[in-house]
Design a protein around this motif. Structure first.
Motif, PDB file in Angstrom:
ATOM      1  N   SER A   1      53.705  47.526  39.142  1.00 60.40           N
ATOM      2  CA  SER A   1      52.965  46.949  40.193  1.00 60.40           C
ATOM      3  C   SER A   1      51.902  45.899  39.848  1.00 60.40           C
ATOM      4  CB  SER A   1      52.406  48.079  41.096  1.00 60.40           C
ATOM      5  OG  SER A   1      51.448  48.743  40.783  1.00 60.40           O
ATOM      6  N   PHE A   2      51.521  45.713  38.491  1.00 55.01           N
ATOM      7  CA  PHE A   2      50.415  45.010  38.140  1.00 55.01           C
ATOM      8  C   PHE A   2      51.039  43.543  37.854  1.00 55.01           C
ATOM      9  CE2 PHE A   2      48.360  49.021  38.247  1.00 55.01           C
ATOM     10  CZ  PHE A   2      46.926  48.754  38.563  1.00 55.01           C
ATOM     11  N   LEU A   3      50.021  42.377  38.173  1.00 58.27           N
ATOM     12  CA  LEU A   3      50.348  41.280  37.691  1.00 58.27           C
ATOM     13  C   LEU A   3      49.083  41.014  36.617  1.00 58.27           C
ATOM     14  CD1 LEU A   3      52.120  38.576  37.847  1.00 58.27           C
ATOM     15  CD2 LEU A   3      50.746  38.043  39.766  1.00 58.27           C
ATOM     16  N   PHE A   4      49.468  40.385  35.315  1.00 58.08           N
ATOM     17  CA  PHE A   4      48.369  40.177  34.574  1.00 58.08           C
ATOM     18  C   PHE A   4      47.877  38.835  34.842  1.00 58.08           C
ATOM     19  CE2 PHE A   4      47.206  39.931  29.714  1.00 58.08           C
ATOM     20  CZ  PHE A   4      45.763  39.999  30.140  1.00 58.08           C
ATOM     21  N   LEU A   5      46.537  38.650  35.481  1.00 58.16           N
ATOM     22  CA  LEU A   5      46.112  37.194  35.706  1.00 58.16           C
ATOM     23  C   LEU A   5      45.189  36.404  34.711  1.00 58.16           C
ATOM     24  CD1 LEU A   5      44.616  38.036  39.315  1.00 58.16           C
ATOM     25  CD2 LEU A   5      47.000  37.179  38.788  1.00 58.16           C
ATOM     26  N   ALA A   6      44.347  37.267  33.981  1.00 58.72           N
ATOM     27  CA  ALA A   6      43.586  36.380  32.999  1.00 58.72           C
ATOM     28  C   ALA A   6      43.134  37.346  32.043  1.00 58.72           C
ATOM     29  CB  ALA A   6      42.445  35.774  33.839  1.00 58.72           C
ATOM     30  N   GLU A   7      42.644  36.779  31.078  1.00 59.66           N
ATOM     31  CA  GLU A   7      42.049  37.550  29.929  1.00 59.66           C
ATOM     32  C   GLU A   7      40.776  36.999  29.432  1.00 59.66           C
ATOM     33  OE1 GLU A   7      43.894  40.135  26.004  1.00 59.66           O
ATOM     34  OE2 GLU A   7      44.936  38.069  26.593  1.00 59.66           O
ATOM     35  N   PRO A   8      39.719  37.033  30.220  1.00 58.30           N
ATOM     36  CA  PRO A   8      38.611  36.548  29.762  1.00 58.30           C
ATOM     37  C   PRO A   8      37.848  37.497  28.473  1.00 58.30           C
ATOM     38  CG  PRO A   8      38.346  37.086  32.050  1.00 58.30           C
ATOM     39  CD  PRO A   8      39.721  37.697  31.568  1.00 58.30           C
TER      40      PRO A   8
ATOM     41  N   VAL B   1      42.340  43.213  43.123  1.00 62.05           N
ATOM     42  CA  VAL B   1      42.221  42.612  41.867  1.00 62.05           C
ATOM     43  C   VAL B   1      41.145  43.588  41.244  1.00 62.05           C
ATOM     44  CG1 VAL B   1      41.180  40.473  40.993  1.00 62.05           C
ATOM     45  CG2 VAL B   1      42.581  40.401  42.996  1.00 62.05           C
ATOM     46  N   ILE B   2      41.161  43.785  40.108  1.00 64.27           N
ATOM     47  CA  ILE B   2      40.316  44.473  38.955  1.00 64.27           C
ATOM     48  C   ILE B   2      40.151  43.573  37.964  1.00 64.27           C
ATOM     49  CG2 ILE B   2      40.270  46.557  37.666  1.00 64.27           C
ATOM     50  CD1 ILE B   2      42.673  47.766  39.639  1.00 64.27           C
ATOM     51  N   TRP B   3      38.792  43.603  37.644  1.00 64.25           N
ATOM     52  CA  TRP B   3      38.418  42.775  36.318  1.00 64.25           C
ATOM     53  C   TRP B   3      37.615  44.169  35.505  1.00 64.25           C
ATOM     54  CZ3 TRP B   3      35.224  37.784  36.553  1.00 64.25           C
ATOM     55  CH2 TRP B   3      35.061  37.279  35.237  1.00 64.25           C
TER      56      TRP B   3
ATOM     57  N   GLU C   1      36.880  40.093  26.085  1.00 62.09           N
ATOM     58  CA  GLU C   1      36.722  41.337  25.952  1.00 62.09           C
ATOM     59  C   GLU C   1      37.039  42.095  27.298  1.00 62.09           C
ATOM     60  OE1 GLU C   1      33.567  42.720  23.805  1.00 62.09           O
ATOM     61  OE2 GLU C   1      33.601  40.954  22.450  1.00 62.09           O
ATOM     62  N   SER C   2      37.751  41.585  28.179  1.00 62.50           N
ATOM     63  CA  SER C   2      38.165  42.002  29.344  1.00 62.50           C
ATOM     64  C   SER C   2      39.546  41.437  29.936  1.00 62.50           C
ATOM     65  CB  SER C   2      36.974  41.655  30.492  1.00 62.50           C
ATOM     66  OG  SER C   2      36.904  40.279  30.587  1.00 62.50           O
ATOM     67  N   MET C   3      40.000  42.047  30.918  1.00 61.59           N
ATOM     68  CA  MET C   3      41.138  41.504  31.627  1.00 61.59           C
ATOM     69  C   MET C   3      41.049  41.473  33.172  1.00 61.59           C
ATOM     70  SD  MET C   3      43.509  44.841  30.780  1.00 61.59           S
ATOM     71  CE  MET C   3      45.043  44.219  31.421  1.00 61.59           C
ATOM     72  N   ILE C   4      41.785  40.704  33.952  1.00 60.67           N
ATOM     73  CA  ILE C   4      41.887  40.582  35.241  1.00 60.67           C
ATOM     74  C   ILE C   4      43.377  40.902  35.757  1.00 60.67           C
ATOM     75  CG2 ILE C   4      41.298  39.183  37.378  1.00 60.67           C
ATOM     76  CD1 ILE C   4      39.232  37.646  35.550  1.00 60.67           C
ATOM     77  N   VAL C   5      43.635  41.892  36.624  1.00 59.81           N
ATOM     78  CA  VAL C   5      44.859  41.960  36.967  1.00 59.81           C
ATOM     79  C   VAL C   5      45.055  42.021  38.561  1.00 59.81           C
ATOM     80  CG1 VAL C   5      45.450  43.445  34.939  1.00 59.81           C
ATOM     81  CG2 VAL C   5      44.707  44.655  36.940  1.00 59.81           C
ATOM     82  N   LEU C   6      46.161  41.816  38.973  1.00 60.49           N
ATOM     83  CA  LEU C   6      46.232  41.850  40.725  1.00 60.49           C
ATOM     84  C   LEU C   6      47.524  43.120  40.619  1.00 60.49           C
ATOM     85  CD1 LEU C   6      46.501  41.066  43.423  1.00 60.49           C
ATOM     86  CD2 LEU C   6      48.406  39.607  42.746  1.00 60.49           C
ATOM     87  N   ASP C   7      46.843  44.311  41.454  1.00 58.45           N
ATOM     88  CA  ASP C   7      47.670  45.242  41.913  1.00 58.45           C
ATOM     89  C   ASP C   7      48.182  45.088  43.060  1.00 58.45           C
ATOM     90  OD1 ASP C   7      48.804  47.697  42.329  1.00 58.45           O
ATOM     91  OD2 ASP C   7      46.951  49.048  42.154  1.00 58.45           O
ATOM     92  N   THR C   8      50.004  44.987  43.119  1.00 58.41           N
ATOM     93  CA  THR C   8      50.599  44.623  44.393  1.00 58.41           C
ATOM     94  C   THR C   8      50.726  45.468  45.250  1.00 58.41           C
ATOM     95  OG1 THR C   8      52.570  44.770  43.057  1.00 58.41           O
ATOM     96  CG2 THR C   8      51.527  42.505  43.088  1.00 58.41           C
TER      97      THR C   8
END
Length: 148
Positions: free
Chosen positions: A83-90, A105-107, A92-99
């Protein structure tokens, strides 16, 4: 949360030459077998990834890296829930969208990547209830950067 048209107006003041592939959203949904939220789809009509607010969101199109490739990579590497979409990888972190649930959105810190499925984070993540809330945050960051 502001309306998508008002968000687009703000975006258009900052960027004028994005080329959007209308089939990008359908391709993401088909290849990742998930249903994207309506606000994501609306924003995708004028934004296809790229640098915004200091964050480089993966491309929605075939540019590399892109949302599909990166999401599939994490599904394989860390068993990212479907259910997650990987949006970005700043850094030492990651940003995902939980559909499937909110906050959408979780960073989170990279060390918490394996905890996305149950949201038992060691370090409290930044979250936004909707993709449009997150996108507005990025727009505000971009506006502040451009004022300096």
């Amino acid at each position: 949360m502001k309306s998508i048209p008002s968000i687009r107006e703000r975006y258009d003041l900052l960027f004028t030459d994005d080329v959007i592939a209308p089939q990008a959203v359908a391709r993401i949904e088909q290849q990742l077998q998930l249903q994207l939220p309506d606000d994501f789809k609306e924003i995708a009509s004028f934004y296809n990834g790229g640098l915004l607010g200091g964050i480089s969101i993966f491309s929605y199109n075939d540019h590399h890296p892109n949302l599909i490739e990166e999401t599939l990579r994490l599904r394989k590497d860390i068993q990212l829930p479907h259910s997650f979409l990987f949006l970005a990888e700043p850094a030492e972190s990651m940003i995902v969208l939980d559909t499937a649930q909110t906050p959408a959105v979780i960073w989170c810190d990279s060390i918490d990547a394996h905890h996305l499925h149950n949201r038992s984070f060691q370090i409290a993540p930044d979250t936004w209830n909707t993709f449009s809330d997150f996108f507005e945050y990025l727009l505000t960051q971009e506006e502040e950067e451009q004022e300096q």
